[in-house]
Structures are given as structure tokens and as C-alpha cells.
Design an enzyme around this catalytic site. Structure first.
Site, short mmCIF file in Angstrom:
data_model
loop_
_atom_site.label_atom_id
_atom_site.label_comp_id
_atom_site.label_asym_id
_atom_site.label_seq_id
_atom_site.Cartn_x
_atom_site.Cartn_y
_atom_site.Cartn_z
CB CYS A 102 71.01 76.23 22.52
SG CYS A 102 69.91 77.51 23.15
CB CYS A 129 68.26 80.97 16.22
SG CYS A 129 69.30 80.89 17.71
#
Length: 405
Positions: A135, A231
Site C-alpha cells: 500500500c 486494515c
């Protein structure tokens, strides 16, 4: 109370900022802070909120940006997620209270392609992924940096616990002052160009000091719990994500001892990682651990603990942050997991092929994880790193992964 403080509250905040070494121009941009537009990547957590509030308080032209990365029910509401519904709302409320601009950008499609799908495919190939690095490498430190420049920013600040220092040969990446919060392992893929544009004003603080700043600024997130590593995985069930993204791709197979004995069966290599002991569901007398995964044969290979030890690591996609090109035999220190301290090693360089030879064997080193380099002379300095493709040596032999197809 907001960062638009007056009287005693402002004096107390200014005193705290000064004591923490953040007064003046902590971004090192020179001149008047108000002349510099700074984009702050805001996840909705306390670290990025404090970063934005601090810079606004010091007079920088702050623009907060939050990315909408995913939108599935359990993750939207769960505590400890980031960049989902509640967190976006929190980031927006912080910006409104402080008085700086804030934008929410829809990166859901990009995040799915670059992070979630890659996460699933990595597990299916028998590797153990680190989606936070991907990410940072793609969405946050590539795409978002481009957006920040388009917004007219001279730099982008984040709430990461890592330090950026201007060295004699350009910007250097260094471990955070708080070893317990250091995030250098997850930021090894930051390139020189990205590092020139990035700033990490919290890198020399600990978490208690960050929360003290949040309270001084009156931020609503001052007591908010830290976000979890993955997440987008509800309740930690990563297998559910893999099966949702790639339905039917996982194959059952055999659990095989390193000596060749078939000990049982499994429901897919995606359920295992190197070093795992629990959940094998095989009846044997001695403790056994996952030694390697063979995705092509759908085999989970297990053995005694000593079979986990390796001393040589093969890498791909290396990002080098040192001042000079890596030399064969050069001493370094390396981390093979985020929670482990750097250990002595040497680089084995043959053209573009770089391997790491550990001074002492390590256990449970999983292909798909990162091997991060630190200077042997100054182990706080990050020299880059690469992705582990296979391991060998020690007592464990080879734990390379045979790719599907």
C-alpha cells in the site's frame, strides 16, 4: 478546543511543541511556513491527525487528504481499521475543527488492484504477503504523491514513526527514535525521489508524546486506539478475503514431513505460513512446524523446529537507499520480520542478483516477507531492502516456493 488556540492554552501548546523539538520549521523547508503548502495524508488516526494539526498550528498551508480504500460492511465499522467509514469521518472532523482544507479521494479500485488482489495472489502462490508495504509502495507513496504535487504541495507529511534526515548525499531514511513504534520495516521500498518529497515530523517522538500533543490541540481522536496492520481484513480472517477475491482458487493437498512421510491433508496452502505450529491437525508425538509451502503441488511441508533454520535469503525487487552501489561481501544488518531486531549479515552480489547471508541462522523466515537492510556502522540508517523469494542453508535446507503456472 481546536488548534486555533488562544491565551493560556496556546502558550501551553507552544511550550509542549518547543520541548518536543518541533518549534519553528520542523519540515526543514526554510522561509515562512505559510508560504509552503503541505499535503498531509490523514488516515483518521491520532498520528496523522496530530501531524496535520501540528503543521497547521505552526502556520503551514495544510491540505488534508484521506483515501477511501475499501467499503465492505465488517471493516467499515470495526475498531482499528483505517481509511474506512468512521476513520474518514474522524479525519474530516479534525480538519473542520482545526480550520484547514480536507479532501476525500476515492482510491478503492486502485487499492483493490494493487493491494487486495496482490494479497490474495501472493497467498495462493505459497508466500506470506505484507499488504501495508504494498500500500505504501503503490497507493500512498506513488499515486498520492502525484496527487499532492497536483495540489501544489512542496511536500507530503505523514504520521509514520520513521525519521528522514538530510545527509551529505541527499535525504536518508532512519529508524524512529522509539524502537517500539519504528515503522522502517514497512517503508523500506520508499525510493530516493519519494524520500525527497516526504516528511515525517513524528519520527523522533514516542506514542505518549504524540497523544500529549493530541490532547493539547483538543483533538477528538486523542484517545483513539491504534490501527491494525491489515486494515481490510475483518476479524483477522485473511482466508475469507483470499476466497472472496479468488473463489475456488485454493486447492486441498497433503501435509508432508521433510523425510517424505505423508502425515495428513489440508484445505489449501493459503491457510499456512512458514514457522506455523498451531492448526496443523496432525497426530504426531513431537512438535512440528511448517517448513515450506509448495503451491504447485499443493503441499505443506512440515518438520521439527531445527528444520526452520536458514542462513541464506534470495531477494527480488530490491530498493537500495545507500550512498554507493551495494558491494559483494558488504556487511549489513537485516530485519526479516517487523518485530525482530536487525541482525548481522553480508550481501552476496552477482550482477543484479543480491542475496543475504546471515551471520547466524534464523528461524521462520517466510517467502513473501521483506528483508530490510540497515547500515552495519549505524544500524538506525535504512539502506533499503527486498522481497524474500526463497531461503536455504542452515538446518532447514531450501524453502523456496514453486509458483503456480
Amino acid at each position: 478546543m481546536t488548534t486555533d488556540l488562544t491565551g493560556r492554552a496556546r502558550a501551553q501548546a507552544d511550550d509542549l511543541i518547543s520541548r518536543l523539538g518541533l518549534a519553528g520549521d520542523p519540515l526543514g523547508l526554510g522561509g515562512n511556513p505559510g508560504d509552503h503548502r503541505v499535503v498531509v495524508a490523514m488516515s483518521g488516526g491520532v498520528d496523522s491527525s496530530v501531524t496535520a494539526a501540528l503543521l497547521h498550528h505552526l502556520g503551514y498551508d495544510v491540505v488534508g487528504v484521506t483515501l477511501q480504500l475499501y467499503d465492505h460492511g465488517a471493516a467499515m465499522a470495526k475498531k482499528g481499521a483505517c481509511c474506512a467509514g468512521q476513520d474518514i469521518y474522524d479525519a474530516k472532523r479534525v480538519a473542520e475543527a482545526c480550520g484547514f482544507r480536507h479532501y476525500v479521494l476515492d482510491y478503492e479500485s486502485r487499492f483493490r488492484e494493487a493491494v487486495i488482489e496482490e494479497f490474495a495472489d501472493t497467498y495462493l502462490a505459497g508466500f506470506t504477503p505484507i499488504p501495508c508495504v504494498r500500500c505504501n509502495q503503490t497507493v500512498k507513496f506513488a499515486d498520492l504523491l502525484t496527487t499532492a504535487r497536483q495540489l501544489g504541495a512542496v511536500c507530503m507529511a505523514t504520521g509514520h514513526y520513521i525519521q528522514r534526515v538530510d545527509g551529505p548525499n541527499g535525504a536518508e531514511l532512519r529508524r524512529a527514535a522509539d524502537a517500539g513504534k519504528d515503522q522502517s520495516y514497512f517503508l523500506f521500498a520508499t525510493t530516493h525521489d519519494q524520500l525527497d518529497f516526504l516528511r515525517f515530523p513524528l519520527g523522533h517522538l514516542n506514542k505518549d508524546q504524540t497523544r500529549e500533543l493530541a490532547e493539547a490541540f483538543g483533538l477528538i481522536v486523542a484517545d483513539k486506539p491504534d490501527s491494525q496492520d491489515i486494515c481490510f481484513v475483518p476479524n483477522g480472517r485473511y482466508v475469507d478475503i483470499v476466497e472472496k477475491v479468488r473463489p475456488g482458487a485454493s486447492r486441498p493437498g497433503e501435509i508432508v514431513h521433510v523425510d517424505g512421510r505423508v502425515l495428513g491433508t489440508h484445505e489449501g496452502v493459503i491457510r499456512y505460513t512458514v514457522g506455523q505450529r498451531r492448526g496443523l491437525k496432525i497426530a504426531v508425538g513431537d512438535p512440528l512446524y511448517v517448513v515450506r509451502l509448495d503451491a504447485a503441488k499443493a503441499e505443506v511441508v512440515v518438520g521439527p523446529r531445527e528444520a526452520l533454520e536458514i542462513d541464506t535469503i534470495a531477494l527480488k525487487d530490491i530498493n537500495w537507499l545507500g550512498d554507493e552501489a551495494p558491494l559483494d561481501g558488504a556487511p549489513v544488518r537485516v530485519k526479516v520480520r517487523s518485530t525482530r531486531p536487525p541482525v548481522p549479515a553480508a550481501l552476496s552480489v552477482d550482477g543484479d542478483d543480491i542475496r543475504v547471508v546471515l551471520a547466524r541462522g534464523e528461524e521462520g523466515v517466510a517467502p513473501g516477507q521483506a528483508c530490510v537492510f540497515y547500515s552495519s556502522d549505524d544500524e538506525d540508517r535504512v539502506l533499503g531492502g527486498g522481497w524474500i523469494t526463497s531461503t536455504s542453508g542452515g538446518s532447514g535446507g531450501s524453502s523456496g516456493v514453486r509458483l503456480i503456472g
